[in-house]
Structure formats: C-alpha cells, structure tokens
Design an enzyme around this catalytic site. Structure first.
Site, short mmCIF file in Angstrom:
data_model
loop_
_atom_site.label_atom_id
_atom_site.label_comp_id
_atom_site.label_asym_id
_atom_site.label_seq_id
_atom_site.Cartn_x
_atom_site.Cartn_y
_atom_site.Cartn_z
N TYR A 1 3.49 2.98 12.61
CA TYR A 1 2.49 3.64 11.78
C TYR A 1 1.47 4.41 12.62
O TYR A 1 0.85 3.84 13.52
CB TYR A 1 1.80 2.55 10.95
CG TYR A 1 0.98 3.07 9.82
CD1 TYR A 1 1.58 3.77 8.78
CD2 TYR A 1 -0.39 2.84 9.77
CE1 TYR A 1 0.82 4.23 7.73
CE2 TYR A 1 -1.15 3.30 8.72
CZ TYR A 1 -0.54 4.00 7.71
OH TYR A 1 -1.29 4.46 6.68
N ASP B 1 -2.66 -3.17 2.97
CA ASP B 1 -3.02 -3.24 4.39
C ASP B 1 -4.20 -4.19 4.61
O ASP B 1 -5.04 -4.38 3.74
CB ASP B 1 -3.40 -1.85 4.92
CG ASP B 1 -2.19 -0.94 5.04
OD1 ASP B 1 -1.06 -1.42 4.79
OD2 ASP B 1 -2.37 0.25 5.38
N GLU C 1 0.81 -1.22 0.00
CA GLU C 1 0.00 0.00 0.00
C GLU C 1 0.85 1.27 0.00
O GLU C 1 0.41 2.33 -0.41
CB GLU C 1 -0.93 -0.01 1.23
CG GLU C 1 -1.96 1.09 1.23
CD GLU C 1 -3.21 0.72 2.04
OE1 GLU C 1 -3.61 -0.46 2.01
OE2 GLU C 1 -3.76 1.60 2.69
#
Length: 826
Positions: free
Chosen positions: A318, A102, A7
């Site tokens: 993240y 993801d 992604e």
DNA sequence: GCAAGGTC
C-alpha cells in the site's frame, strides 16, 4: 451470516483469502465485489462512503450570507450510493457484523460510517471491530480471534475535523469569492491545509522579491604533486573563528590574489584523514517515496498514480503510509529470495543474501496504519508494465534492498596548504566500501581525488583565479520539498498532501514547476493574514490535533470543540464585514495582474490573456468592447506569462504549458506579425455565412501548419495539414465543400491530399475503426491485446464480462488482480 | 460551484 467490512476492495479480497484459506467465491452486487465463504461475506468500501455538507437551502452562494454557514446544520449524505445500497442489503442478512477498516483515526471514522448504515437497517445485530496493521496471516488471524469494539470517541474526533474544515473552508471561500465577484469555476478557495501550504510558497516568493544580492569573491588555485593536479580554495577564519571562503571586500580579495598569483608553490601545513560511515536509507513512507521518485523526474501526482497502479496489480504494498519500520512478519530473506534469478534484479538480491545477518534499517515513525512501502515479491514481466511503471517498481525494490544492505564507508582527506599567511584547503573524498550504493544507485557517489601528501611538502601552485560572485536568493520549493515541509509542519496527510498541490495549481494559485505563486495567490494570502490569520497558519491544525486527542480520550466532546471553533470564526467574520469591498478590490486587481501582458498598441489599455467560451486562450484588450484588438495564442497548452518583456512591444512573453510539449511562444504581437498567413482557400464552413470568415493556410510558431479561419480566435474552425513538404493549391475544386484540392510536395512522389475537409473526414473514419479499444488500458500494448484476443477477449466489453481468474489462467503473464484493475477502469 | 479526508 457474518458480514466483514473493510476500507477498500483490495483489503476485502486479501482478508477473504486469509480467512477462507483461499476458498472464497466472489460475486458483484451493484458494481461492488462481495467475497463469500463458509457463512461469511466480506465487502470493501471505497474510503468514505458518506460525506458532510450543508442542507440544500444553503447551496446558492448569492442567496446565503457566508456568515450564515457558521451555524448551519451539517448533514451526512451518501457519496458512494451503490456501496451504501449494497451494504444495506448485506446488513439485513447479517447476524453479526465485523468492521475491519484501516487501523488509524480516519479508519475508525469510516468504520463508524459503516456502523451507522448497518444500524439504520438493523438495531440489534452485534457489531464488533478488529484492528491489524498489516494484512498478513498472523495479524489478521489474531485480530479476528480477539475482536474489540468500535472507538466512538476516536470516530467523533474525526467528525469534529470534518465539521470544522467544512465550515471554515466553505464560509471563507464563499466570502472571498463573492467579494471579488468570482463565482462559477473560478472561485477563490481557502482551507486549513491548502492555505498554510500556499503561504509557504508565497512567503518564499516574498523573500526572493525582497532579496538584495551582495557581491563577494572566491579564490582558487591548482596544486600539483607528482603530475597529479587538484584544486585548492582560499579560506580564512572569520570573527567567530569559523572557516570562511567568501571574501566580502574587493580590496582584500585583490591583495590575496596578488600574493597567490606571484608565488609558484605552497607548503602543506596540515593533513587530515578520516573515515565516515554512510548509513543506508530508511524504509519508504509516502513522503520519502515521493521525494525519491521526484529525483527521477516524476511529479508527486505522477509518482503516486504509478504507485497506486503497482499496488493494485499486486507488485508493491500500500503506497499511503506514514510507517518507516518494517513489521515483524516481514522476513527480509524470504523477500530477497523472490528476486533471486531475476535477470536485472537478481544479482543484487543474491549478493545481499550472502551477508551473515540481515538487519533492516528503521525510521522514527512506527505507526499502525500500513507497513512501509516495499515490494510484495510478485514481479511484473517487463512487457506488462510501462517503462515508467518499471522504473518506479525498480526504485521500490532497490530501496528495500538498500534498507537491508551494509553501510558505505567514505574516506575524507583534507589538505591545508599555506602561502605566506594565506591558507588554501583541498577536500578529497573516496568511496572505500560502496555498501548499499551497489544495490541502490540513486545517490551520487562521485569522488574527488586528492593525493597523499605529507606535512612540510612543497607543492607547485598554478592557475590562481579570482572569481567574483553574487549571493543568490533562496530557491523556490520543489514539489517534493513542499510535501516534506507539510509533513514536518503536521498539515495534510499521507493520502492528501500531493492532492493539495494539485489543488493549488487548479485554483490558479501556483504555476509552473517548481511552483511559483500568482498575484492572486499573494493577494489571497495577504487577505487571510490580515483578517483570518488562523486559516493560513499551521497553528490551526496543531490546535485541531490537540482537540481531537481530547475528544478521543474523552476529555472533551465533539460539541465542545466545534462550538468553540464556530465562535472563533464568528469573530473573524465580525472583523471582515467592513472590509469586504477593500478585499474584493485587491483580489480583482491581482486577478487582472496575472493576465496582463502590456499596453495595447491600438488603444493603450492593457492586453490581457483571456479565455474564449470554447475554452481556448487568446490575447484581448481590456478596453473591449471599445477596442476589439485580439492576438492569437497557440491552441496547445495553457499560457504562462513570463517575466521577460519583448523589447519592441513591451509585452511579456508567453510560454505554453503542455506537459512534455511545453514551449516558449514569445511575444504574441511579434508572433502575429511574423505568422505566415498563406493563401485563402474559400469560405469558412463554420462562420462564413454569418461573418464572412475565410479559410487560409496558416503556419504556426511551432512550425506546424493548418487550414484555419481568418477570424481566429473568434472562430476556431481548423483542419490539420502534414508537417513536411510544400503545399500546392491546385485549380481543381471539391464539389462538396467548394475548396481547392491540395498537393503536398515532399521527396519524389507528390502526395495528392485533395480537399482538406474530405481528407480530414477520411482520416477520422480510419482512426475510429482501427485497433482495439483494449489498448486504452494502462500497460496494455499490442502484444497483450494479441494474447487477450487468443483467449477470446477482443474488446473492453468482452473484458468486463470475463471472469478474472479464468483470464489469468488462459493468458500468460496476466494476473487476476490486473484483470480486476482493468475491469474497474473499463 | 465551497474543505479535507478516504479511495479508484
């Protein structure tokens, strides 16, 4: 050749690293990083690389009736053309494709977009899907050992959302904008997420406006035991037998006061001691991170931007996640070990490692998207990151510490005393075991001391006070409170909620912080509530979620769901048709109300805050062109009209919003009357020939001075002047610009400034040659520039061409990841 | 120039 698609670039690099055992090579194609090793290539997308939109013939707002959009085709077009092109090239050479986007619904859709691009160039190549919830050796290896297929139903659920959002958003946005004649940049937007969010803010404002304050009284006194004095408050039992402190009748309050005031002691009738366990906080998801950063003074936008930078540089995980449960492969001891020995973060880590057992806290949400936000174990050097970045990094580290720390223990002591039939209470609290507060100093641990007393004891009572108070209206939502509420309501996502708030600011719906709705926002919410209730309600998202689940489980199709949604919107438009003018009038009126300052002293019409063609703000009369009265506004910032009015002119005061330089300008008419317009110097080079504009020395309300045109705001020509010192206008004139030379007197040495135009030109020339353009990069200061220069990198151009790994080796304290981030920004 | 959702 196997092609692996992720992604984002960061994920591509880390997967390449894991699968290749660190032996991958990287190259760039079309500005896209491609990682290659032993017969495999891995490339990262940038989220969605295609988007939905209507065909071109629908793009002119005036030519197309908004209602026509409901049944218009919805097409997919490439939004990241370079990535799509690269993907097509790589797909042609692939013998197998693995989609590793993801592990959530949007990831499945992004994977499907990649699938379609690959299928377009090769109908045969096998395409498989792998799913993992954190990019760690174990998870990634086992995902690739046991690949799966793309879930087309789940992707279709996401597509249904895209289509419904586009159709509802575009059709209603165009309808409102056209009805009010607001085209171009100032359109009036509506959407499934932004409008319910705006309604939250508007509803709260309505409550505040409708609020009718009530008067009540509270009574306090001081008690003393052995020279220790502490506060006690009068309370009684209300009709529901609950403890109450507020007295609603003045006569009652007076009666209690008189009794308490004339007595000099109170008897202890009850002592209650209890301990309370204060459990450590849960791991950070995006919302809780934004909230904690908000408490440190960061806006939601700023907090996310800093987190993004820390993530790209490799210091934290993240930042967009819903998960509040650490994954199994996070070993807290190992992570704590990484901080041992650090000058400021080390001590806490060492203390925590002394515990017999380390068990992290967990929240309620265990999702597959990404782990909770935590430090990676890589620690930035203080000088390499800005102060703000460090503060946020430390917050993330300490939050991780807190989640593995012990609970704190508080001791609460409640003492009830009596004077006749009246009772007083004193609440004490003491932190007996600081627990996690030692490593997470962001929560208040203030104590309130109440001494040990025994039942039956007599305490001295002094300083009895009766306080008259008023009930307060509910408070406006702050940014982080709004984001939390959106999450509770199930609207928006971890990646978009903070952007939605920014959007509301940009559209002129909210102002200031905490956000306050404009009249326009009130009118938009009104119109939506009356005609398209669905779009301002959280119900629309709730229903959509159900429909998406149905598509994902195969119980419904994309067409079923989108057709039904189209029908609902058709009905809304059937009701809207007759009310277009009425809605437009209301919106237009509200737009004007948002700009209105008060009566024009020259003609009695309204003075409005307006914007010139060049983008600067000024005050103009609604009677223009019959009345040409104008007043200037400061050139820095965006004007916000305050509620208070100037007594002399009846105009609202104005505040200029300019980040940290925000200031209150006051009444523009008072300011214009006070503004010192100094000596005229000569003809304005911009408008002198055409309109006889002249340059004069001016003093602004902020105290700063400039040389500006007397025709401001119609002419915005200006030259800077120094802040301090007296300005002398000499008889010498500049030959080139025909302006007098100026001398500034401040301190002992007069400064011969010369002609203001020549002086400004010289200043600009100096600015442009000095320093290195590398300093424009985030977190790069003079020191880093020097270090980079030693490695042969003297400019942004040099940096773009450099090999990140080589730079990381040559320059101390700079990682290859940081270089890549810089390159991306350069 | 519209939405919301990814990402930089």
């Amino acid at each position: 050749m196997e092609l692996i698609i992720t992604e984002k670039d960061n994920a591509a690099r880390r997967i390449a690293d894991i699968l290749s055992g660190g032996t991958y090579d990287s190259s760039r194609e079309n500005g896209v990083n491609v990682y290659e090793w032993g017969g495999k290539r891995c490339v990262g997308l940038s989220g969605h690389v295609v988007g939905v939109d209507f065909p071109d013939e629908y793009s002119d707002w005036r030519d197309v009736e908004p209602v026509e959009l409901i049944d218009a085709n919805v097409e997919k077009t490439a939004t990241k053309e370079n990535i799509v092109a690269t993907l097509r090239i790589l797909a042609r050479k692939a013998t197998r494709v693995t989609i590793a986007t993801d592990y959530d619904r949007e990831g499945e859709l992004i994977g499907k977009e990649a699938y379609d691009i690959v299928r377009d160039v090769d109908e045969e190549v096998p395409i498989r899907r792998v799913r993992f919830s954190s990019i760690t050796e174990n998870e990634v290896q086992s995902a690739f050992d046991d690949p799966d297929d793309l879930d087309f139903d789940l992707a279709a659920a996401g597509e249904a959302r895209q289509i419904i959002d586009l159709i509802w958003g575009a059709a209603l946005t165009r309808f409102l904008s056209l009805s009010a004649g607001q085209l171009g940049n100032d359109f009036i937007s509506v959407g499934r997420v932004q409008s319910p969010t705006l309604k939250l803010i508007v509803d709260r404002e309505r409550e505040i406006q409708a609020f009718d304050p009530e008067t009540y009284w509270e009574l306090f006194g001081d008690l003393t035991k052995d020279e220790t004095t502490f506060e006690a408050q009068y309370f009684y039992r209300d009709e529901d037998d609950n403890e109450a402190e507020r007295v609603w009748e003045e006569a009652v309050a007076d009666e209690v006061y008189e009794t308490l005031a004339e007595r000099d002691s109170a008897t202890v009738v009850d002592v209650n001691r209890r301990t309370r366990t204060d459990t450590p906080p849960e791991p950070f998801n995006t919302t809780q991170f934004i909230r904690a950063a908000g408490a440190l003074g960061y806006s939601a936008k700023r907090a996310m931007s800093i987190a993004e930078d820390l993530y790209t540089a490799g210091y934290i995980t993240y930042p967009r996640t819903d998960n509040t449960v650490y994954p199994d492969d996070l070993d807290p001891e190992e992570l704590l070990d990484d901080f041992v020995g650090h000058p400021t973060l080390g001590d806490s880590a060492e203390d925590l490692l002394e515990a017999d057992e380390i068990v992290p806290t967990e929240g309620d949400e265990e999702t597959t998207d990404h782990p909770p936000i935590h430090p990676t174990g890589e620690i930035p050097t203080r000088g390499d990151v800005s102060d703000d970045e460090w503060e946020v990094f430390e917050l993330v580290v300490r939050r991780f510490y807190a989640t593995v720390a012990d609970a704190a223990v508080w001791e609460h002591l409640k003492v009830v005393t009596e004077v006749d039939d009246y009772r007083l209470k004193s609440n004490g609290k003491r932190l007996v075991e600081p627990g996690y507060h030692d490593v997470y100093p962001y929560f208040s641990t203030s104590e309130n001391y109440v001494p040990d007393v025994a039942e039956g004891e007599e305490l001295a009572l002094t300083d009895v006070e009766l306080e008259e108070k008023e009930t307060q209206p509910p408070r406006r939502y702050g940014q982080s409170r709004l984001i939390e509420t959106m999450e509770d309501m199930g609207i928006g996502t971890k990646s978009t909620r903070h952007n939605t708030l920014e959007k509301l600011y940009d559209r002129g719906y909210i102002e200031s912080d905490p956000p306050r709705p404009t009249k326009l926002a009130m009118a938009v919410v009104d119109a939506a509530e009356n005609y398209a209730d669905r779009v301002v309600s959280e119900e629309m998202t709730a229903q959509l979620e159900q429909d998406m689940d149905a598509i994902a489980s195969g119980e419904a199709t994309l067409d079923d769901v989108t057709d039904e949604s189209r029908e609902m919107l058709e009905e809304i438009f059937a009701n809207l048709a007759d009310s277009r003018d009425e809605i437009g009038d209301h919106l237009r009126k509200s737009l004007k109300d948002d700009k209105r300052l008060g009566p024009c002293p020259e003609c009695g019409e309204d003075l409005l805050v307006r914007r010139s063609r060049h983008g600067s703000y000024f005050v103009g009369c609604d009677g223009y062109p019959d009345c040409e009265n104008t007043l200037p506004l400061p050139s820095t910032g965006k004007p916000l009209i305050l509620e208070n009015e100037c007594e002399e002119h009846g105009l609202n005061e104005v505040k200029m919003l300019a980040g940290r330089q925000t200031f209150v300008h006051g009444c523009p008419l008072c300011k214009a009357e006070d503004a010192g317009e100094g000596p005229v110097l000569g003809t304005c080079p911009d408008c002198g020939d055409e309109h006889d504009g002249e340059l004069a020395v001016k003093t602004l309300e902020s105290g700063s001075r400039l040389v500006g045109c007397t025709r401001y705001p119609d002419c915005e020509y200006s030259l800077p002047l120094p802040r301090r010192g007296d300005i002398e206008v000499t008889d010498e004139r500049c030959d080139e610009h025909d302006l007098p030379e100026l001398v500034v007197h401040s301190g002992d040495d007069p400064w011969e400034l010369g002609c203001p135009i020549c002086n400004y030109q010289e200043f600009q020339a100096r600015e442009s040659d000095s320093g290195s353009d590398l300093e424009a990069l985030d977190g790069v200061g003079a020191k880093t520039v020097e270090k980079l220069a030693d490695a042969g990198i003297e400019s942004l151009d040099d940096l773009t061409e450099a090999d990140p790994d080589a730079v990381a080796e040559d320059v101390d304290g700079v990682s290859a990841d940081r270089v890549r981030t810089w390159q991306a920004k350069a």
